[in-house]
Design a protein around this motif. Structure first.
Motif, PDB file in Angstrom:
ATOM      1  N   VAL A 101       0.882  -1.204  -0.130  1.00 57.47           N
ATOM      2  CA  VAL A 101       0.143   0.021   0.197  1.00 57.47           C
ATOM      3  C   VAL A 101       0.949   1.157   0.049  1.00 57.47           C
ATOM      4  O   VAL A 101       1.746   1.382   0.710  1.00 57.47           O
ATOM      5  CB  VAL A 101      -1.043   0.209   1.261  1.00 57.47           C
ATOM      6  CG1 VAL A 101      -1.761   1.274   1.325  1.00 57.47           C
ATOM      7  CG2 VAL A 101      -1.919  -1.315   1.280  1.00 57.47           C
ATOM      8  N   THR A 102       0.707   2.112  -1.024  1.00 57.21           N
ATOM      9  CA  THR A 102       1.516   3.118  -1.199  1.00 57.21           C
ATOM     10  C   THR A 102       0.874   4.470  -1.396  1.00 57.21           C
ATOM     11  O   THR A 102      -0.462   4.417  -1.776  1.00 57.21           O
ATOM     12  CB  THR A 102       2.602   3.230  -2.110  1.00 57.21           C
ATOM     13  OG1 THR A 102       1.938   3.271  -3.369  1.00 57.21           O
ATOM     14  CG2 THR A 102       3.393   1.929  -1.934  1.00 57.21           C
ATOM     15  N   THR A 103       1.456   5.726  -1.424  1.00 57.03           N
ATOM     16  CA  THR A 103       0.903   7.083  -2.064  1.00 57.03           C
ATOM     17  C   THR A 103       1.325   7.020  -3.285  1.00 57.03           C
ATOM     18  O   THR A 103       2.261   6.201  -3.761  1.00 57.03           O
ATOM     19  CB  THR A 103       0.881   7.984  -1.316  1.00 57.03           C
ATOM     20  OG1 THR A 103       2.405   8.188  -0.752  1.00 57.03           O
ATOM     21  CG2 THR A 103       0.267   7.844   0.370  1.00 57.03           C
ATOM     22  N   ALA A 104       1.333   8.217  -4.105  1.00 54.75           N
ATOM     23  CA  ALA A 104       1.931   8.665  -5.066  1.00 54.75           C
ATOM     24  C   ALA A 104       2.352   9.976  -5.243  1.00 54.75           C
ATOM     25  O   ALA A 104       1.764  10.645  -4.325  1.00 54.75           O
ATOM     26  CB  ALA A 104       0.983   8.372  -6.367  1.00 54.75           C
ATOM     27  N   THR A 105       3.261  10.392  -6.102  1.00 62.86           N
ATOM     28  CA  THR A 105       3.459  11.821  -6.134  1.00 62.86           C
ATOM     29  C   THR A 105       2.743  12.656  -7.344  1.00 62.86           C
ATOM     30  O   THR A 105       2.299  13.743  -7.118  1.00 62.86           O
ATOM     31  CB  THR A 105       4.978  11.712  -6.570  1.00 62.86           C
ATOM     32  OG1 THR A 105       5.885  11.174  -5.723  1.00 62.86           O
ATOM     33  CG2 THR A 105       5.686  13.328  -6.878  1.00 62.86           C
ATOM     34  N   VAL A 106       2.624  12.077  -8.435  1.00 68.60           N
ATOM     35  CA  VAL A 106       1.573  12.424  -9.577  1.00 68.60           C
ATOM     36  C   VAL A 106       1.090  11.428 -10.221  1.00 68.60           C
ATOM     37  O   VAL A 106       1.192  10.401 -10.166  1.00 68.60           O
ATOM     38  CB  VAL A 106       2.682  13.147 -10.660  1.00 68.60           C
ATOM     39  CG1 VAL A 106       2.053  13.648 -11.782  1.00 68.60           C
ATOM     40  CG2 VAL A 106       3.426  14.220  -9.937  1.00 68.60           C
ATOM     41  N   GLY A 107      -0.264  11.953 -10.679  1.00 74.09           N
ATOM     42  CA  GLY A 107      -0.980  11.129 -11.543  1.00 74.09           C
ATOM     43  C   GLY A 107      -1.071  11.903 -13.088  1.00 74.09           C
ATOM     44  O   GLY A 107      -1.331  13.119 -12.795  1.00 74.09           O
ATOM     45  N   ILE A 108      -1.069  11.261 -13.957  1.00 69.22           N
ATOM     46  CA  ILE A 108      -1.474  11.848 -15.327  1.00 69.22           C
ATOM     47  C   ILE A 108      -2.518  11.580 -16.082  1.00 69.22           C
ATOM     48  O   ILE A 108      -2.855  10.466 -16.343  1.00 69.22           O
ATOM     49  CB  ILE A 108       0.035  11.632 -16.306  1.00 69.22           C
ATOM     50  CG1 ILE A 108       1.299  11.840 -15.529  1.00 69.22           C
ATOM     51  CG2 ILE A 108       0.077  12.407 -17.729  1.00 69.22           C
ATOM     52  CD1 ILE A 108       2.527  11.273 -16.257  1.00 69.22           C
ATOM     53  N   ALA A 109      -3.431  12.565 -16.382  1.00 68.71           N
ATOM     54  CA  ALA A 109      -4.713  12.297 -16.838  1.00 68.71           C
ATOM     55  C   ALA A 109      -4.514  11.531 -18.224  1.00 68.71           C
ATOM     56  O   ALA A 109      -5.247  10.654 -18.321  1.00 68.71           O
ATOM     57  CB  ALA A 109      -5.566  13.411 -16.704  1.00 68.71           C
ATOM     58  N   GLU A 110      -3.698  12.495 -18.906  1.00 72.59           N
ATOM     59  CA  GLU A 110      -3.716  12.105 -20.515  1.00 72.59           C
ATOM     60  C   GLU A 110      -3.357  10.595 -20.608  1.00 72.59           C
ATOM     61  O   GLU A 110      -3.986   9.921 -21.599  1.00 72.59           O
ATOM     62  CB  GLU A 110      -2.721  12.823 -21.078  1.00 72.59           C
ATOM     63  CG  GLU A 110      -2.863  12.748 -22.603  1.00 72.59           C
ATOM     64  CD  GLU A 110      -1.878  13.487 -23.413  1.00 72.59           C
ATOM     65  OE1 GLU A 110      -2.420  14.299 -24.108  1.00 72.59           O
ATOM     66  OE2 GLU A 110      -0.538  13.377 -23.128  1.00 72.59           O
ATOM     67  N   THR A 111      -2.456  10.141 -19.958  1.00 74.22           N
ATOM     68  CA  THR A 111      -1.921   8.502 -20.043  1.00 74.22           C
ATOM     69  C   THR A 111      -2.499   7.678 -19.078  1.00 74.22           C
ATOM     70  O   THR A 111      -2.179   6.561 -18.994  1.00 74.22           O
ATOM     71  CB  THR A 111      -0.608   8.662 -19.852  1.00 74.22           C
ATOM     72  OG1 THR A 111      -0.031   9.082 -18.665  1.00 74.22           O
ATOM     73  CG2 THR A 111       0.178   9.657 -21.039  1.00 74.22           C
ATOM     74  N   GLY A 112      -2.977   8.117 -17.870  1.00 75.82           N
ATOM     75  CA  GLY A 112      -3.414   7.380 -16.901  1.00 75.82           C
ATOM     76  C   GLY A 112      -2.397   6.562 -16.297  1.00 75.82           C
ATOM     77  O   GLY A 112      -2.248   5.519 -15.633  1.00 75.82           O
ATOM     78  N   THR A 113      -1.214   7.301 -16.007  1.00 74.35           N
ATOM     79  CA  THR A 113       0.117   7.187 -15.377  1.00 74.35           C
ATOM     80  C   THR A 113       0.230   7.597 -13.952  1.00 74.35           C
ATOM     81  O   THR A 113      -0.201   8.751 -13.663  1.00 74.35           O
ATOM     82  CB  THR A 113       1.172   7.428 -16.256  1.00 74.35           C
ATOM     83  OG1 THR A 113       1.245   6.884 -17.561  1.00 74.35           O
ATOM     84  CG2 THR A 113       2.465   6.994 -15.686  1.00 74.35           C
ATOM     85  N   ILE A 114       0.673   6.580 -13.082  1.00 75.04           N
ATOM     86  CA  ILE A 114       0.840   7.114 -11.692  1.00 75.04           C
ATOM     87  C   ILE A 114       2.319   7.149 -11.423  1.00 75.04           C
ATOM     88  O   ILE A 114       2.915   6.111 -11.793  1.00 75.04           O
ATOM     89  CB  ILE A 114       0.410   6.300 -10.875  1.00 75.04           C
ATOM     90  CG1 ILE A 114      -1.047   6.079 -10.756  1.00 75.04           C
ATOM     91  CG2 ILE A 114       0.775   6.408  -9.092  1.00 75.04           C
ATOM     92  CD1 ILE A 114      -1.868   4.791 -10.141  1.00 75.04           C
ATOM     93  N   VAL A 115       3.014   8.179 -10.904  1.00 73.57           N
ATOM     94  CA  VAL A 115       4.373   8.133 -10.796  1.00 73.57           C
ATOM     95  C   VAL A 115       4.747   8.390  -9.293  1.00 73.57           C
ATOM     96  O   VAL A 115       4.168   9.238  -8.542  1.00 73.57           O
ATOM     97  CB  VAL A 115       4.825   9.504 -11.373  1.00 73.57           C
ATOM     98  CG1 VAL A 115       6.430   9.715 -11.303  1.00 73.57           C
ATOM     99  CG2 VAL A 115       4.640   9.824 -12.869  1.00 73.57           C
ATOM    100  N   LEU A 116       5.609   7.269  -8.864  1.00 74.60           N
ATOM    101  CA  LEU A 116       6.123   7.369  -7.592  1.00 74.60           C
ATOM    102  C   LEU A 116       7.799   7.825  -7.548  1.00 74.60           C
ATOM    103  O   LEU A 116       8.355   7.728  -8.721  1.00 74.60           O
ATOM    104  CB  LEU A 116       6.258   6.020  -7.016  1.00 74.60           C
ATOM    105  CG  LEU A 116       4.975   5.176  -7.141  1.00 74.60           C
ATOM    106  CD1 LEU A 116       5.195   3.717  -6.695  1.00 74.60           C
ATOM    107  CD2 LEU A 116       3.687   5.762  -6.550  1.00 74.60           C
TER     108      LEU A 116
END
Length: 192
Positions: A101-116
């Motif tokens: 279980v984690t949190t994230a730094t950024v989510g990208i709407a256009e690509t549906g990508t989550i960045v940690l």
């Protein structure tokens, strides 16, 4: 006597010694952020997307990981009952667990990508790649429109993991195989 390699590198160094990197223009944000698009694109990758209020996060995480052995990173801003703390677990220990279980730094709407970026609440890279389930909490204010907006928010000196859905590959006879390079299941809790 210099080798051919050394000679080539010396020529490259001499040719580029006085080169000046062009100044990069400041980029304006790409436009309005569409959190609904982010949720849609994450779901397109066969990840589960669940929306909830901030005060529901602990309850929703508990419901998703009930009966499972999960690891949590340092700095996770909520408690996960019965979880294992990451105190430098080796790959075999992580593989024996059901999820993370984690949190994230950024989510990208256009690509549906989550960045940690593996800061507090996100853990180290192995933590998010070895267990079979990744439950990731993303706040709506962390969602940006596109990749350039995400890059502007990220520190290039930090390690990053970009996640676009559960791990999958079609390298073997063009058949989709999940879980080869990371978790088979991605569950995103999208909160305000």
């Amino acid at each position: 006597m210099t080798s051919a390699r050394e000679e080539i590198l010396a020529r490259v160094h001499a040719a580029t010694a006085e080169a000046v990197a062009p100044e990069r223009p400041a980029l304006a944000p790409s436009g309005p952020v569409d959190v609904d698009l982010f949720a849609e694109r994450v779901a397109d990758y066969e990840a589960v997307v669940e929306r909830c209020a901030p005060e529901e996060v602990t309850e929703r995480v508990a419901a998703r990981v009930a009966g499972l052995r999960v690891v949590v990173p340092d700095g996770l801003p909520f408690a996960v009952a019965g979880s294992v703390a990451d105190d430098g677990l080796v790959a075999a220990d992580l593989d024996a667990l059901d999820g993370v279980v984690t949190t994230a730094t950024v989510g990208i709407a256009e690509t549906g990508t989550i960045v940690l970026d593996h800061g507090p609440g996100q853990g180290r890279r192995a933590l998010t790649l070895v267990p079979d389930l990744h439950v990731c909490v993303v706040r709506a204010d962390q969602v940006v429109a596109d990749v350039p907006d995400a890059v502007r928010r990220l520190d290039p000196a930090r390690a990053q993991t970009w996640i676009s859905g559960p791990s999958a590959t079609s390298d073997i006879e063009l058949s989709r195989v999940e879980g080869v390079h990371g978790p088979r299941t991605l569950h995103v809790l999208l909160t305000r």
